[in-house]
Design an enzyme around this catalytic site. Structure first.
Site, PDB file in Angstrom:
ATOM      1  N   ARG A  93      32.156  52.347  66.100  1.00 31.95           N
ATOM      2  CA  ARG A  93      33.508  51.770  66.096  1.00 31.95           C
ATOM      3  C   ARG A  93      33.460  50.378  66.741  1.00 31.95           C
ATOM      4  O   ARG A  93      34.107  49.440  66.269  1.00 31.95           O
ATOM      5  CB  ARG A  93      34.480  52.685  66.858  1.00 31.95           C
ATOM      6  CG  ARG A  93      35.872  52.076  66.990  1.00 31.95           C
ATOM      7  CD  ARG A  93      36.869  53.020  67.630  1.00 31.95           C
ATOM      8  NE  ARG A  93      38.182  52.394  67.718  1.00 31.95           N
ATOM      9  CZ  ARG A  93      39.287  53.014  68.124  1.00 31.95           C
ATOM     10  NH1 ARG A  93      39.232  54.284  68.480  1.00 31.95           N
ATOM     11  NH2 ARG A  93      40.437  52.381  68.175  1.00 31.95           N
ATOM     12  N   ASP A 170      48.827  60.856  62.009  1.00 31.08           N
ATOM     13  CA  ASP A 170      49.839  61.093  63.054  1.00 31.08           C
ATOM     14  C   ASP A 170      50.664  59.848  63.406  1.00 31.08           C
ATOM     15  O   ASP A 170      51.562  59.917  64.230  1.00 31.08           O
ATOM     16  CB  ASP A 170      49.178  61.646  64.322  1.00 31.08           C
ATOM     17  CG  ASP A 170      48.309  60.609  65.014  1.00 31.08           C
ATOM     18  OD1 ASP A 170      48.106  59.510  64.457  1.00 31.08           O
ATOM     19  OD2 ASP A 170      47.821  60.898  66.115  1.00 31.08           O
ATOM     20  N   HIS A 200      48.509  54.094  56.891  1.00 30.10           N
ATOM     21  CA  HIS A 200      48.521  52.933  57.795  1.00 30.10           C
ATOM     22  C   HIS A 200      49.082  51.705  57.065  1.00 30.10           C
ATOM     23  O   HIS A 200      48.644  50.573  57.323  1.00 30.10           O
ATOM     24  CB  HIS A 200      47.116  52.644  58.371  1.00 30.10           C
ATOM     25  CG  HIS A 200      46.655  53.677  59.361  1.00 30.10           C
ATOM     26  ND1 HIS A 200      45.476  53.572  60.070  1.00 30.10           N
ATOM     27  CD2 HIS A 200      47.234  54.838  59.791  1.00 30.10           C
ATOM     28  CE1 HIS A 200      45.335  54.630  60.871  1.00 30.10           C
ATOM     29  NE2 HIS A 200      46.394  55.413  60.716  1.00 30.10           N
ATOM     30  N   TYR A 264      50.694  49.491  61.700  1.00 32.82           N
ATOM     31  CA  TYR A 264      49.415  48.947  61.239  1.00 32.82           C
ATOM     32  C   TYR A 264      49.570  47.737  60.318  1.00 32.82           C
ATOM     33  O   TYR A 264      48.608  47.004  60.101  1.00 32.82           O
ATOM     34  CB  TYR A 264      48.587  50.035  60.541  1.00 32.82           C
ATOM     35  CG  TYR A 264      47.836  50.914  61.527  1.00 32.82           C
ATOM     36  CD1 TYR A 264      46.573  50.560  61.977  1.00 32.82           C
ATOM     37  CD2 TYR A 264      48.403  52.083  62.023  1.00 32.82           C
ATOM     38  CE1 TYR A 264      45.875  51.346  62.888  1.00 32.82           C
ATOM     39  CE2 TYR A 264      47.723  52.881  62.933  1.00 32.82           C
ATOM     40  CZ  TYR A 264      46.458  52.508  63.358  1.00 32.82           C
ATOM     41  OH  TYR A 264      45.776  53.284  64.268  1.00 32.82           O
TER      42      TYR A 264
END
Ligand code: NAD
Ligand code: G6P
Ligand code: MN
Length: 441
Positions: A93, A170, A200, A264
């Site tokens: 990540r 979520d 998103h 997002y």
């Protein structure tokens, strides 16, 4: 009542203890016989599993826990697989976020080049889980929230079209909780919503109370002034970076005053500001490693060392109760209305029928039934077409091992300024992902 057997795939996830505690809170409604943890990193999973075993013995001794790295053991005789794997873990990540930033582009785990890189790692990981489930428990359902959910969902649509996999996120739930609070309601369950978009990447078009009265005038006014913050004040208990995201929703909402947006979208509308505010050497991955990961693994180790979870600071993830709502919808045919990531197939009338979209669905034993959204406006439609193009090109690029398609995907992403920059980022991502990606030709 039947007691269910569940596999949590990604047993070593920072979210596993919170989800197990949440499942404990709902045992009356959703009884559990056995929870199996599965992970391909046995050491990481063991810390979580040993702590959860102590916790369960003290709080719900009737629930069995088993942890395994053996797919046959982990996937045999289960009703649900709850999947939250992170292929490449936080180390990757960190690369997903830092490599684009080095080239002046948004560094985010699910949006832009970082999301594409993560998608290329997640596709084979999630497909492998689907295959294990179908081999060892052919009647089971997978509830997947492994990211990047948009790309994973497109990959399963295309490569496992008949599999019983439900993709869910979520973020809308978290935002709806904030909206409910700003309206003085006790929870999002007091609202009925309409929403459409991609994962998103979506918008609420309608929010009503249970009597059917529109709450949109208050909601749009609040978000246009304060974003998703509490009257401009930070949300207590939230990290600074999330509070900044909730505040930025005000500027995102300004693009369409009639709706309220998924947070997002800021990465697509304000990439320049995002890059300017990012620290190239310390990204969200670092924050999570120093915060959530350190805390969860520290607490798990403390439970193991003390031999008891009595004074543990581990908390139930009540936020994650949508996972029980979804499992109950399948198990008991509740027809609960939930936002799901599903094949469009006419739900958004003027949009690609094969796109994976996030829309309200009624979920029952046969899976999700989509509700019809109707036609969407040109601005949203155009943005979504571009982003769906990115997601589809990534999946095609994965399938075909195609450098060209990955380059096209990066070039098409609204976060990337040129094909030149896209190529430079892609070449760095290929280097960093050698252990995970198929070879690209
Ligand atoms: P984490 O790294 O703590 O946990 C992931 C676990 O998956 C690790 O223990 C890792 O060893 C394991 N893993 C990796 N590849 C695997 C594979 N091929 N097979 C089996 N196990 C594998 O990560 P986290 O921060 O707890 O997040 C877990 C996942 O949940 C991520 O994908 C994250 O993006 C996702 N998530 C999604 C939502 C949503 O809204 N959809 C919300 C929160 C988190
Ligand atoms: C939201 C999103 C998830 C994402 C998470 C990241 O919950 O819906 O898809 O994984 O945020 O949170 P983090 O704390 O790991 O940055
Ligand atoms: Mn999400």
């Amino acid at each position: 009542m039947k007691k269910f057997n569940i596999t949590i795939a990604g047993g070593g996830s920072t979210f596993t203890p919170g989800i197990i505690l949440m499942l404990m809170d709902y045992l009356d409604e959703f009884p559990i016989d056995t929870i199996k943890l599965y992970d391909n990193d046995g050491d990481r999973q063991k810390t979580v599993a040993d702590a959860c075993e102590i916790l369960l013995k003290e709080r719900a001794p009737e629930v069995n826990l088993l942890a395994s790295t053996n797919p046959e053991e982990a996937f045999t005789n289960v009703d649900f697989v709850m999947a939250h794997i992170r292929v490449g873990k936080y180390a990757m990540r960190e690369q997903d976020e830092k490599i684009p930033l080095k080239h002046g582009v948004v560094g985010q785990e699910t949006c832009g080049p970082g999301g594409i890189a993560y998608g290329m790692r997640s596709i084979p990981g999630v497909l492998e889980l689907v295959d294990y489930m179908e081999t060892y428990s052919p009647d089971a359902w997978m509830l997947n929230y492994s990211n990047p959910a948009a790309i994973v969902a497109e990959a399963t649509r295309k490569l496992r079209p008949n599999s019983k996999i439900l993709n869910i996120c979520d973020m809308p739930i978290g935002i709806e909780e904030l909206i409910a609070k700003s309206l003085g309601l006790s929870s999002r369950k007091e609202m009925e919503v309409n929403y459409y978009g991609l994962n998103h990447f979506g918008w609420w078009t309608d929010i009503r109370d249970k009597a059917g009265n529109s709450l949109m005038p208050q909601v749009t006014e609040h978000v246009s002034k304060y974003g998703y913050t509490m009257g401009g004040q930070d949300i207590p208990g939230e990290e600074a970076s999330w509070n900044s995201t909730f505040k930025k929703a005000k500027d995102v909402q300004a693009l369409d005053a009639e709706t309220v947006p998924n947070t997002y979208l800021k990465y697509y509308f304000y990439p320049d500001a995002e890059v300017a505010h990012s620290d190239k050497n310390h990204t969200r991955a670092n924050e999570v490693m120093e915060g959530r990961e350190k805390f969860i693994f520290g607490e798990c180790q403390a439970i193991i060392d003390r031999g008891t979870a009595k004074d543990s600071k581990l908390e139930t993830d009540d936020h994650a109760s949508y996972i029980v709502d979804l499992a109950k919808a399948i198990a008991f045919n509740t027809k609960e209305r939930m936002l799901m990531i599903v094949e469009n197939n006419g739900a958004i009338v003027n949009f690609d029928p094969t796109a994976m979209v996030e829309v309200p669905c009624l979920v029952g034993s046969n899976g999700p039934e989509k509700t019809v959204v109707g036609e969407i406006p040109r601005f949203q439609k155009s943005l979504m077409e571009q982003q769906v193009g990115v997601e589809k090109l990534v999946v095609e690029g994965f399938e075909e091992g195609s450098y060209q398609k990955l380059w096209q995907a990066l070039t098409l992403s609204k976060t990337v300024p040129s094909a030149r920059v896209a190529k430079d980022i892609l070449d760095d991502l290929i280097e960093a992902n050698r252990a995970f990606w198929p070879e690209l030709k």
